[in-house]
Scaffold this motif. Structure first.
Motif, PDB file in Angstrom:
ATOM      1  N   LEU A  68     -13.468  -9.105  -5.767  1.00  0.00           N
ATOM      2  CA  LEU A  68     -14.446  -8.833  -4.707  1.00  0.00           C
ATOM      3  C   LEU A  68     -15.779  -9.509  -4.989  1.00  0.00           C
ATOM      4  O   LEU A  68     -16.383 -10.102  -4.084  1.00  0.00           O
ATOM      5  N   TYR A  69     -16.255  -9.408  -6.225  1.00  0.00           N
ATOM      6  CA  TYR A  69     -17.532 -10.049  -6.563  1.00  0.00           C
ATOM      7  C   TYR A  69     -17.437 -11.567  -6.393  1.00  0.00           C
ATOM      8  O   TYR A  69     -18.359 -12.209  -5.893  1.00  0.00           O
ATOM      9  N   PHE A 113     -15.432 -13.218  -4.409  1.00  0.00           N
ATOM     10  CA  PHE A 113     -15.398 -13.486  -2.968  1.00  0.00           C
ATOM     11  C   PHE A 113     -16.789 -13.351  -2.360  1.00  0.00           C
ATOM     12  O   PHE A 113     -17.230 -14.188  -1.556  1.00  0.00           O
ATOM     13  N   ALA A 114     -17.508 -12.296  -2.754  1.00  0.00           N
ATOM     14  CA  ALA A 114     -18.845 -12.057  -2.196  1.00  0.00           C
ATOM     15  C   ALA A 114     -19.802 -13.186  -2.581  1.00  0.00           C
ATOM     16  O   ALA A 114     -20.602 -13.643  -1.758  1.00  0.00           O
ATOM     17  N   LEU A 153      -9.631  -5.907  -9.242  1.00  0.00           N
ATOM     18  CA  LEU A 153     -10.047  -5.954  -7.834  1.00  0.00           C
ATOM     19  C   LEU A 153     -11.559  -6.146  -7.706  1.00  0.00           C
ATOM     20  O   LEU A 153     -12.028  -6.856  -6.810  1.00  0.00           O
ATOM     21  N   LEU A 154     -12.317  -5.527  -8.601  1.00  0.00           N
ATOM     22  CA  LEU A 154     -13.777  -5.694  -8.569  1.00  0.00           C
ATOM     23  C   LEU A 154     -14.159  -7.147  -8.841  1.00  0.00           C
ATOM     24  O   LEU A 154     -15.019  -7.712  -8.156  1.00  0.00           O
ATOM     25  N   LEU A 161       0.830  -1.204   0.000  1.00  0.00           N
ATOM     26  CA  LEU A 161       0.000   0.000   0.000  1.00  0.00           C
ATOM     27  C   LEU A 161       0.864   1.253   0.000  1.00  0.00           C
ATOM     28  O   LEU A 161       0.526   2.257  -0.644  1.00  0.00           O
ATOM     29  N   ILE A 209      -8.440  -1.578 -10.961  1.00  0.00           N
ATOM     30  CA  ILE A 209      -9.727  -1.561 -10.251  1.00  0.00           C
ATOM     31  C   ILE A 209     -10.657  -2.633 -10.791  1.00  0.00           C
ATOM     32  O   ILE A 209     -11.402  -3.266 -10.027  1.00  0.00           O
ATOM     33  N   PHE A 210     -10.602  -2.882 -12.100  1.00  0.00           N
ATOM     34  CA  PHE A 210     -11.446  -3.925 -12.688  1.00  0.00           C
ATOM     35  C   PHE A 210     -11.079  -5.292 -12.110  1.00  0.00           C
ATOM     36  O   PHE A 210     -11.954  -6.080 -11.732  1.00  0.00           O
ATOM     37  N   LYS A 232      -4.928   2.216 -14.160  1.00  0.00           N
ATOM     38  CA  LYS A 232      -5.784   2.330 -12.966  1.00  0.00           C
ATOM     39  C   LYS A 232      -7.110   1.613 -13.206  1.00  0.00           C
ATOM     40  O   LYS A 232      -7.611   0.924 -12.315  1.00  0.00           O
ATOM     41  N   SER A 233      -7.675   1.781 -14.400  1.00  0.00           N
ATOM     42  CA  SER A 233      -8.938   1.102 -14.719  1.00  0.00           C
ATOM     43  C   SER A 233      -8.759  -0.403 -14.620  1.00  0.00           C
ATOM     44  O   SER A 233      -9.598  -1.113 -14.054  1.00  0.00           O
TER      45      SER A 233
END
Lengths: 147, 170
Positions: free
Chosen positions: A124-125, A127-128, A120-121, A98, A117-118, A113-114
């Motif tokens: 996350l999805y 994992f969720a 990581l999204l 970090l 973030i893509f 950056k896009s």
């Protein structure tokens, strides 16, 4: 309870020592590359270093930190069954990565950056969906003869 | 595999949330949003722990924290992704329209998800912020774009209302 406390204490000790090792080594290599040891650890406008400014030895500093971050992640995964050790290394990898990202983020291309973030999204999805479904309520047992 | 998942979950979540704070901190006035988000998260976790019936144990609190970390991370990343795509494409109309459709698509998806409150909340919050952000971008493109945007929003709202409220209408 005492056992839990011991585990937490050892985890914190491992975390502190591993972060210290990473930064001391990075500062050493920064100094070897001609930089001023220790001054660049927390660069930013508030410390008088505009983002993106390259100072001598700074590349060695960040490369060393990134190598340590990657190594700590590998070690954390390899010793996953020993929770204090694993979590200590993984959290120190978090700190290191970090810090590196915070310094370099502003200079990154918007496309990169896009992409970051893509990715990581998606993680996350995934994992969720796999791990964070609604908890199913346990039905109350029905005792015959009671209303 | 299970110990690995247990061990990786929290450091990964912290890493992801750290990226959220770094990305938000980069955006001018939005850097002020960083601390309110952290405070809101703490209120949610500890506030919910107090309200829940019975004595909330540490496992429940950790589980709540984990869920809300994921919700807030997804909700923050969605508009950020849209912002970076717009900047990368130099605010091309195609990307703006795609972003608008994606925003509406996410909120619609949230309404039809079953058994996963985390994704529902994340999509509703993130999709909503994304739509608002896109509308701000459309505002600068002139009257035609504003009319189209309003029409799309109206069509989507009416369609969803008909699907969701059909039983109550008849």
């Amino acid at each position: 309870m005492k056992n839990q406390g011991t585990k937490v204490a050892f985890g914190i000790i491992i975390f502190l020592f591993s972060v210290a090792l990473a930064y001391f080594t990075a500062w050493y290599f920064e100094g070897q590359s001609g930089g001023t040891v220790g001054r660049h650890a927390f660069r930013g406008p508030f410390m008088g270093y505009p983002y993106g400014q390259n100072t001598p030895g700074i590349e060695a500093f960040w490369i060393t930190l990134l190598i340590f971050g990657g190594a700590y992640i590998l070690i954390g995964i390899l010793v996953a069954r020993i929770f204090p050790v694993s979590l200590g290394f993984l959290f120190s990898a978090d700190v290191v990565l970090l810090h590196a990202l915070n310094d370099q983020y502003h200079g990154l291309n918007n496309g990169i950056k896009s992409l970051l973030i893509f990715v990581l999204l998606i993680a996350l999805y995934t994992f969720a969906y796999l791990k964070l479904k609604n908890k199913e309520s346990v039905p109350r047992p029905v005792i015959p003869g009671q209303s | 595999m299970e110990p690995l998942t247990l061990v990786l979950a929290w450091p990964l979540l912290f890493l992801v949330f750290g990226v959220v704070l770094i990305a938000l901190g980069e955006i001018g006035f939005m850097s002020f949003m960083v601390w309110p988000i952290i405070i809101v998260l703490l209120f949610i976790v500890f506030g919910r722990a107090r309200k829940s019936s019975g004595a909330p144990n540490d496992i429940d609190k950790l589980e709540d924290t984990r869920r809300w970390l994921v919700v807030l991370s997804i909700a923050a990343f969605l508009p950020l992704l849209m912002r970076y795509l717009l900047l990368f494409s130099q605010k091309s109309l195609t990307v703006i329209i795609a972003g608008l459709l994606a925003g509406f698509g996410l909120t619609i998806w949230a309404m039809f998800i079953k058994n996963n409150q985390v994704v529902t909340r994340a999509n509703l919050i993130g999709g909503g912020i994304t739509i608002v952000y896109i509308y701000f971008q459309l505002w600068n493109l002139g009257q035609g774009a504003r009319i189209i945007a309003a029409a799309v929003g109206l069509i989507v709202a009416v369609t969803i209302s008909i699907i969701k409220l059909r039983d109550r209408l008849t």
